[in-house]
Design a protein around this motif. Sequence first.
Motif, short mmCIF file in Angstrom:
data_model
loop_
_atom_site.label_atom_id
_atom_site.label_comp_id
_atom_site.label_asym_id
_atom_site.label_seq_id
_atom_site.Cartn_x
_atom_site.Cartn_y
_atom_site.Cartn_z
N SER A 1 1.42 -4.47 -11.15
CA SER A 1 2.81 -3.74 -10.75
C SER A 1 3.54 -2.72 -12.38
N ALA A 2 3.10 -3.33 -13.27
CA ALA A 2 3.18 -3.26 -14.32
C ALA A 2 2.76 -1.94 -15.29
N ILE A 3 1.86 -1.32 -14.72
CA ILE A 3 0.72 -0.12 -14.88
C ILE A 3 1.23 0.30 -13.63
N SER A 4 1.71 0.60 -12.96
CA SER A 4 1.81 0.71 -12.00
C SER A 4 2.45 2.14 -11.78
N LYS A 5 2.60 3.19 -11.87
CA LYS A 5 4.22 4.40 -11.82
C LYS A 5 4.96 4.15 -10.77
N THR A 6 4.12 3.82 -9.69
CA THR A 6 5.35 3.59 -8.27
C THR A 6 4.85 2.69 -7.40
N SER A 7 5.67 1.68 -6.57
CA SER A 7 5.90 0.33 -6.26
C SER A 7 4.45 1.04 -5.06
N LYS A 8 4.56 2.30 -4.52
CA LYS A 8 3.26 2.73 -4.01
C LYS A 8 2.34 2.32 -4.07
N LYS A 9 1.94 2.88 -5.26
CA LYS A 9 0.83 2.15 -5.80
C LYS A 9 0.13 1.36 -5.88
N ALA A 10 1.31 0.48 -6.68
CA ALA A 10 0.77 -1.12 -6.67
C ALA A 10 0.93 -1.74 -5.22
N LEU A 11 1.38 -1.69 -4.21
CA LEU A 11 1.07 -2.65 -3.47
C LEU A 11 -0.51 -1.85 -2.66
N ILE A 12 -1.08 -0.26 -2.61
CA ILE A 12 -2.24 0.06 -2.12
C ILE A 12 -3.38 -0.75 -3.69
N THR A 13 -3.22 -0.76 -4.38
CA THR A 13 -3.44 -1.16 -5.52
C THR A 13 -4.15 -2.92 -5.25
N LEU A 14 -3.52 -3.62 -5.22
CA LEU A 14 -3.27 -4.94 -4.78
C LEU A 14 -3.84 -5.01 -3.47
N ILE A 15 -3.21 -4.44 -2.05
CA ILE A 15 -4.31 -4.77 -1.53
C ILE A 15 -5.55 -4.29 -1.04
N GLY A 16 -6.00 -3.15 -2.31
CA GLY A 16 -7.36 -3.27 -2.57
C GLY A 16 -8.20 -4.65 -3.01
N ILE A 17 -7.51 -4.78 -4.00
CA ILE A 17 -7.86 -5.77 -4.64
C ILE A 17 -8.67 -7.25 -3.49
N TRP A 18 -7.38 -7.03 -2.94
CA TRP A 18 -7.72 -8.63 -1.98
C TRP A 18 -8.23 -8.53 -0.80
N LEU A 19 -8.60 -7.18 -0.79
CA LEU A 19 -9.27 -6.97 0.63
C LEU A 19 -11.34 -7.18 0.08
N LEU A 20 -10.95 -7.01 -1.56
CA LEU A 20 -12.71 -6.87 -2.09
C LEU A 20 -12.91 -8.07 -2.45
N PHE A 21 -11.63 -8.60 -3.13
CA PHE A 21 -12.02 -10.13 -3.32
C PHE A 21 -12.62 -11.25 -2.20
N THR A 22 -11.60 -10.83 -1.01
CA THR A 22 -11.57 -11.92 0.00
C THR A 22 -12.39 -11.35 1.18
N ILE A 23 -12.66 -10.41 1.68
CA ILE A 23 -13.73 -9.64 2.41
C ILE A 23 -14.66 -9.14 2.07
N ILE A 24 -14.79 -7.70 1.23
CA ILE A 24 -15.80 -7.17 0.91
C ILE A 24 -17.27 -8.20 0.20
N LEU A 25 -16.28 -8.25 -0.81
CA LEU A 25 -17.67 -8.75 -1.78
C LEU A 25 -18.04 -10.49 -1.58
N PRO A 26 -17.16 -11.15 -0.57
CA PRO A 26 -18.06 -12.05 -0.13
C PRO A 26 -18.86 -12.25 1.34
N ARG A 27 -19.03 -10.76 2.16
CA ARG A 27 -19.45 -10.27 2.99
C ARG A 27 -20.93 -10.59 2.05
N THR A 28 -20.83 -9.42 1.60
CA THR A 28 -21.44 -8.15 0.76
C THR A 28 -22.36 -9.26 -0.32
#
Length: 483
Positions: free
Chosen positions: A240-267
């Motif tokens: 949130s601190a490095i993102s210019k807008t809340s929207k960009k922060a939310l998209i980035t965080l959801i991407g991190i969540w998907l990467l950590f909990t779904i994509i990387l474990p399966r891969t």
Amino acid sequence: MKILHSELLIAKHLRHSVFKNSAVFIITIFIGILLLYATFSGWENYKSQNETSEKYQHESREDWLKNPDKNPHRMAHYGNFAFRKSTPLSVFEFGMEPFFGNAIFLEAHKQNTANFSEAGFSNSMLRFGEISIALVLQILLPLLIFFLGFNSIAYERENGTLKILLMQGINWKQLLIGKTLGIASIIVMLFVPAIVILIFVWLLLQDFSITVDQTFKMLLFVLFHLVYLLFFCVIAVLVSAISKTSKKALITLIGIWLLFTIILPRTTQAIGAYIYQAPSKIQFTSDIEKDILKQGDSHNPNDPHYKAIKDSLLSVYKVDSVQKLPFNYSGFIMTEGEKISSRIYNEHLAELLQIYKKQNSFSKTVSFLNPYIAMKNLSMGLSNTDYESYVDFQQQAEDYRYMMAQKMNALQIKYISNKKPSATDKPYSISKEHWADVEDFHYEPKKIGTVLENEIISIISIFLWITLLFILIRIAAQKLKAI
């Protein structure tokens, strides 16, 4: 003290502002309900599995003892069962337990695998995944943290209040820590009541009679999950601190969540299985049978290996037929055959387990890139619902099977005559009182020391991630100050 006061004020302000959003309040209540449901589901699952295991273990033991007088080798083939009871912490973390069996049929000359897993039956819940407390803590709460923290600083930047805060003497380090503490305090409001309920359930399941080993496992389970959630609080604030807008922060965080909990474990699982390929069950069994036949066939009287044993015994005891030996020859040969088949099986099993170990080691190594994998492995290890626990159960059952078979062979050697009965004679047998000499199977879960040794990579990974994040807070505070 002044610095701490500023951070606490920031945390308090964030906590109050978050609950002004009705959507966040509803999501928080929903996750709280899920935790209660997961607790009830885990309780029912634990009671059902252990009551079933106790029931059939008792019936199996009674059936074994009720056998009439008979040849001990027939008893070895009659076989027995080994059942694995769930540990109290499996209420919180189902792990791999629904997919691994909890019962093994034990018989002479043959090693069977565990059967009767929940996934082996038409369980509709397993089609969509089970709701466990661990799933809520490890996957859903991090997602809630990201929804709480995505606009913690980005929104301040958007509406212009960030500059006002910084002009009032608040520095970036205080701001980052304060926002992190604010999000953490909200999560603690969910985490602490949940843990209190969990500990009560955990004590209730054991009739308030707990061991030191189980206590350490429970404490570590709680501690590491708290540290794990703190990690996501820090990530949310930093993004949130490095993102210019809340929207960009939310998209980035959801991407991190998907990467950590779904994509990387399966891969990582798929890559590990591809790099270290294991033989199929048919090939594994076939290779064992081939090697046993190369060594010798105990049921073939003309087999070179066993013929050599026969000639050696006749020579040592100075007799011309096995019927004149002072012990039962057939029992002696069965003992030798059991030794050979068990040794060959264990050799092949060790090779197979080494392949699986490499697959799992690959996944554990990736935990340095993904804290979720580290937490999941550690959680399953502490709950005795991981792969190593399944292997340990198989090994304990195999040790018991070998002991049972050899004890029956020893009884045959000692009590059964070498002379073949005539057509009018009853088959040779021994008293059924001997069946009680074989003790009932009892599964012993892994101790805390073994768990920590197996999961040392996961433990190091979690602490490295936390250390790295606090270093990033210091770096981010300096970098953002310069902007």
